[in-house]
Design a protein around this motif. Sequence first.
Motif, short mmCIF file in Angstrom:
data_model
loop_
_atom_site.label_atom_id
_atom_site.label_comp_id
_atom_site.label_asym_id
_atom_site.label_seq_id
_atom_site.Cartn_x
_atom_site.Cartn_y
_atom_site.Cartn_z
N UNK A 103 -10.83 109.95 78.93
CA UNK A 103 -11.16 108.65 79.50
C UNK A 103 -10.12 107.57 79.22
N UNK A 104 -9.03 107.96 78.61
CA UNK A 104 -7.97 106.99 78.34
C UNK A 104 -6.66 107.49 78.93
N UNK A 105 -5.84 106.54 79.32
CA UNK A 105 -4.49 106.91 79.72
C UNK A 105 -3.59 106.66 78.52
N UNK A 106 -2.97 107.71 78.01
CA UNK A 106 -2.10 107.54 76.86
C UNK A 106 -0.65 107.70 77.32
N UNK A 107 0.13 106.65 77.14
CA UNK A 107 1.52 106.67 77.60
C UNK A 107 2.48 106.89 76.44
N UNK A 108 3.33 107.89 76.60
CA UNK A 108 4.35 108.16 75.58
C UNK A 108 5.72 107.73 76.11
N UNK A 109 6.55 107.16 75.26
CA UNK A 109 7.86 106.69 75.73
C UNK A 109 8.89 107.83 75.70
N UNK A 110 9.99 107.57 76.35
CA UNK A 110 11.14 108.46 76.23
C UNK A 110 11.81 108.12 74.91
N UNK A 111 11.97 109.09 74.04
CA UNK A 111 12.54 108.81 72.71
C UNK A 111 13.91 109.46 72.59
N UNK A 112 14.92 108.70 72.15
CA UNK A 112 16.24 109.29 71.98
C UNK A 112 16.27 110.22 70.78
N UNK A 113 17.21 111.15 70.76
CA UNK A 113 17.35 112.02 69.58
C UNK A 113 17.81 111.16 68.41
N UNK A 114 17.09 111.26 67.33
CA UNK A 114 17.36 110.39 66.19
C UNK A 114 16.94 111.11 64.92
N UNK A 115 17.84 111.11 63.93
CA UNK A 115 17.51 111.81 62.70
C UNK A 115 16.76 110.93 61.71
N UNK A 116 15.64 111.45 61.25
CA UNK A 116 14.90 110.76 60.21
C UNK A 116 14.92 111.64 58.96
N UNK A 117 14.95 111.00 57.81
CA UNK A 117 14.84 111.74 56.56
C UNK A 117 13.49 111.35 55.96
N UNK A 118 12.47 112.13 56.29
CA UNK A 118 11.11 111.72 55.93
C UNK A 118 10.19 112.93 55.88
N UNK A 119 8.94 112.68 55.52
CA UNK A 119 7.95 113.76 55.50
C UNK A 119 7.40 113.93 56.92
N UNK A 120 7.86 114.98 57.57
CA UNK A 120 7.57 115.17 58.99
C UNK A 120 6.07 115.24 59.28
N UNK A 121 5.38 116.03 58.48
CA UNK A 121 3.95 116.23 58.71
C UNK A 121 3.17 114.93 58.51
N UNK A 122 3.55 114.20 57.47
CA UNK A 122 2.80 112.97 57.17
C UNK A 122 3.08 111.88 58.20
N UNK A 123 4.32 111.81 58.69
CA UNK A 123 4.61 110.81 59.73
C UNK A 123 3.84 111.17 61.02
N UNK A 124 3.74 112.48 61.28
CA UNK A 124 2.93 112.93 62.42
C UNK A 124 1.47 112.55 62.24
N UNK A 125 1.00 112.65 61.00
CA UNK A 125 -0.38 112.30 60.68
C UNK A 125 -0.62 110.80 60.91
N UNK A 126 0.36 109.99 60.52
CA UNK A 126 0.23 108.54 60.73
C UNK A 126 0.11 108.24 62.22
N UNK A 127 0.99 108.84 63.01
CA UNK A 127 0.93 108.61 64.46
C UNK A 127 -0.40 109.06 65.03
N UNK A 128 -0.84 110.24 64.58
CA UNK A 128 -2.12 110.78 65.06
C UNK A 128 -3.29 109.86 64.72
N UNK A 129 -3.31 109.37 63.48
CA UNK A 129 -4.39 108.46 63.07
C UNK A 129 -4.41 107.20 63.92
N UNK A 130 -3.21 106.65 64.15
CA UNK A 130 -3.15 105.38 64.89
C UNK A 130 -3.55 105.58 66.35
N UNK A 131 -3.14 106.72 66.92
CA UNK A 131 -3.53 107.00 68.31
C UNK A 131 -5.04 107.24 68.40
#
Length: 256
Positions: A130-158
């Motif tokens: 029931x929602x339209x969720x729009x994702x942006x085009x993201x450039x390739x960019x290196x992050x030095x971080x906890x991949x799973x946890x950053x994914x979890x943050x995005x998931x929680x916020x969405x």
Amino acid sequence: VRAKGQAYFDLTGKALSLNGTLQDITERKREEERKDDFIAMASHELKTPLTSMSAYIQLVRKRALKEDNSFVASALEKAEQQAAKMATMINGFLNVSRLESGKIYIERTVFDLATLFQEVKQDYAALSAHHEIFFPQVPHLHLHADREKIGQVMGNLISNAVKYSPSGSKVEISCEVKETEVEVGIKDNGMGIMEEDQQHIFERYYRVKGRQMSDIGGFGVGLYLCSEIIQAHGGRISVSSELGKGSTFSFALKHH
Ligand code: ADP
């Protein structure tokens, strides 16, 4: 700190004593500890029957596969997936109740933000019919971080954006790459958050009180986890919101 109390000064302006504040913190801390204990106990109690239930589901599924009963086998596969999801949630609660501020464990690797976005998109694009969720085009960019946890943050916020906004509304995700950091935003057109609540929503167990909120379930730990994770990375997380219009949650992390 929500201080309630009174400060006393002598004639030169030097502080003599401060009443109230200390007591307030102790009471709040005790309340948090009671909730921690309850959640730890409840999660622990739930784990045992769930583990046993999963074992039975797997057993029957194996039998169904052997007997070529694909209908039963595929239904049980779904049941198993749901049981696994529940186990993850329960472990999440256990972690939260054990989590003391500033004690979160971060495992950094170097990864591409665009790939992570792609993954989150796959997991969450169908989160709500029931929602339209729009994702942006993201450039390739290196992050030095906890991949799973950053994914979890995005998931929680969405998930929150969907949960606290009406059917048919839009959720927009943005990604802005600046010189030293990248800022990700999750914008909804939902109920919004009052200014006085905005200061507290990242606290553990804090939920906004109100008529609309009474039928939306939750424990008030999602944003607390998000903020602990982002802070452990040395990043920033914030909200800007207008009551009745919508909210934007953003977090910023350094990139290479
Ligand atoms: P929960 O959703 O389980 O209550 P969270 O920690 O994720 O816990 O959120 C804390 C509170 O912040 C919520 O109870 C809700 O009142 C408010 N909130 C979070 N995200 C949003 C949003 N996108 N729009 C409006 N309110 C929100």
